[in-house]
Design a protein around this motif. Structure first.
Motif, PDB file in Angstrom:
ATOM      1  N   THR A  10       0.848  -1.194   0.000  1.00 32.02           N
ATOM      2  CA  THR A  10       0.000   0.000   0.000  1.00 32.02           C
ATOM      3  C   THR A  10       0.879   1.238   0.000  1.00 32.02           C
ATOM      4  OG1 THR A  10      -0.077   0.127   2.410  1.00 32.02           O
ATOM      5  CG2 THR A  10      -1.769  -1.224   1.338  1.00 32.02           C
ATOM      6  N   TYR A  11       0.227   2.412  -0.197  1.00 34.40           N
ATOM      7  CA  TYR A  11       0.980   3.663  -0.188  1.00 34.40           C
ATOM      8  C   TYR A  11       1.690   3.880   1.155  1.00 34.40           C
ATOM      9  CZ  TYR A  11      -1.308   5.094  -4.564  1.00 34.40           C
ATOM     10  OH  TYR A  11      -1.738   5.182  -5.859  1.00 34.40           O
ATOM     11  N   ASP A  12       1.009   3.548   2.228  1.00 38.31           N
ATOM     12  CA  ASP A  12       1.621   3.717   3.560  1.00 38.31           C
ATOM     13  C   ASP A  12       2.858   2.833   3.712  1.00 38.31           C
ATOM     14  OD1 ASP A  12      -0.183   5.611   4.531  1.00 38.31           O
ATOM     15  OD2 ASP A  12      -1.616   4.057   5.158  1.00 38.31           O
ATOM     16  N   ARG A  63       3.321   9.803   2.932  1.00 40.43           N
ATOM     17  CA  ARG A  63       2.277   9.195   2.118  1.00 40.43           C
ATOM     18  C   ARG A  63       1.882  10.123   0.965  1.00 40.43           C
ATOM     19  NH1 ARG A  63      -2.114   5.577   2.048  1.00 40.43           N
ATOM     20  NH2 ARG A  63      -3.959   6.502   1.093  1.00 40.43           N
ATOM     21  N   GLY A  64       1.841  11.424   1.239  1.00 38.51           N
ATOM     22  CA  GLY A  64       1.473  12.402   0.201  1.00 38.51           C
ATOM     23  C   GLY A  64       2.452  12.385  -0.955  1.00 38.51           C
ATOM     24  N   GLU A  65       3.738  12.242  -0.648  1.00 37.59           N
ATOM     25  CA  GLU A  65       4.744  12.198  -1.711  1.00 37.59           C
ATOM     26  C   GLU A  65       4.539  10.975  -2.594  1.00 37.59           C
ATOM     27  OE1 GLU A  65       9.596  11.864  -2.279  1.00 37.59           O
ATOM     28  OE2 GLU A  65       8.784  12.192  -0.268  1.00 37.59           O
ATOM     29  N   ILE A  66       4.247   9.840  -1.970  1.00 43.83           N
ATOM     30  CA  ILE A  66       4.032   8.604  -2.740  1.00 43.83           C
ATOM     31  C   ILE A  66       2.795   8.732  -3.607  1.00 43.83           C
ATOM     32  CG2 ILE A  66       3.632   6.114  -2.550  1.00 43.83           C
ATOM     33  CD1 ILE A  66       6.484   7.081  -1.747  1.00 43.83           C
ATOM     34  N   GLU A  67       1.701   9.303  -3.047  1.00 41.38           N
ATOM     35  CA  GLU A  67       0.489   9.499  -3.843  1.00 41.38           C
ATOM     36  C   GLU A  67       0.756  10.415  -5.029  1.00 41.38           C
ATOM     37  OE1 GLU A  67      -2.407  10.947  -1.078  1.00 41.38           O
ATOM     38  OE2 GLU A  67      -2.792   8.967  -0.249  1.00 41.38           O
ATOM     39  N   LEU A  68       1.564  11.467  -4.790  1.00 40.13           N
ATOM     40  CA  LEU A  68       1.895  12.397  -5.869  1.00 40.13           C
ATOM     41  C   LEU A  68       2.679  11.694  -6.977  1.00 40.13           C
ATOM     42  CD1 LEU A  68       1.945  15.337  -6.905  1.00 40.13           C
ATOM     43  CD2 LEU A  68       4.087  15.615  -5.643  1.00 40.13           C
ATOM     44  N   PHE A  97       2.582   8.560  -7.855  1.00 43.48           N
ATOM     45  CA  PHE A  97       1.705   7.695  -8.652  1.00 43.48           C
ATOM     46  C   PHE A  97       0.680   8.493  -9.454  1.00 43.48           C
ATOM     47  CE2 PHE A  97       3.316   4.506  -5.618  1.00 43.48           C
ATOM     48  CZ  PHE A  97       3.767   3.579  -6.533  1.00 43.48           C
ATOM     49  N   SER A  98       0.208   9.611  -8.911  1.00 39.79           N
ATOM     50  CA  SER A  98      -0.773  10.401  -9.681  1.00 39.79           C
ATOM     51  C   SER A  98      -0.097  11.053 -10.889  1.00 39.79           C
ATOM     52  CB  SER A  98      -1.433  11.469  -8.798  1.00 39.79           C
ATOM     53  OG  SER A  98      -0.487  12.445  -8.397  1.00 39.79           O
TER      54      SER A  98
END
Length: 173
Positions: free
Chosen positions: A141-143, A153-158, A160-161
């Motif tokens: 998962t992202y976490d 977590r925000g950096e990882i989401e960014l 992938f987005s």
């Protein structure tokens, strides 16, 4: 008969005679031995008390000497602590006086040109992104990815987005 055959019985007889004499002498002076023992015991007690008193005095003197040494050492240490505190205050004051000067000076990095610094940063980012995608393929998962990479977590989401938008852009072209 040899000389040795004669010597053994003579020595044995002399030993028996000396034992008999020793028994008679002991039986004869039990009163004398008790008084001698009492005198020796009394003398031993007196000597023992004198020895104990002497040892006691020595211990007291040694204790007083050690106490004085401890007090002297303590006083010396307190003086050293005061000197160290004064020295720390002086150094802090000097640091405060120098601080405005250091703020105005510029720090120049001359070890690498600007292009190579950005290249190194880009390589590190690419490696980080590659690792993030590998972990995602493993089903994390992202976490979990953020924990493994030491990122938020925000950096990882960014990451992938942006990758998803980039893939869409490439698919449109």
């Amino acid at each position: 008969m040899t000389n040795m055959d004669v010597v053994y019985p003579i020595l044995m007889g002399a030993g028996v005679i000396s034992m008999i004499l020793a028994l008679f002498i002991k039986r004869k002076s039990p009163i004398d031995s008790d008084s001698a023992t009492q005198t020796v015991r009394t003398t031993d007690k007196a000597e023992l008390e004198k020895s104990m008193q002497k040892i006691s005095r020595q211990l007291k003197q040694e204790n007083e000497r050690l106490s004085a040494d401890v007090q002297d050492t303590r006083a010396d240490l307190l003086q050293e602590v005061q000197q160290l505190r004064r020295r720390v205050e002086q150094l802090e004051n000097q640091a405060k006086e120098r601080l405005p000067i250091e703020e105005t000076t510029e720090v120049k990095v001359t070890s690498l040109p600007k292009e190579s610094v950005t290249e190194v940063d880009m390589l590190a980012l690419r490696e980080r992104y590659r690792r993030a995608f590998e972990l995602a393929k493993e089903g994390l998962t992202y976490d979990e990815i953020a924990k493994r990479l030491g990122a938020g977590r925000g950096e990882i989401e960014l990451i992938f987005s942006l990758a998803a938008k980039n893939e869409r852009g490439q698919a449109d072209a």
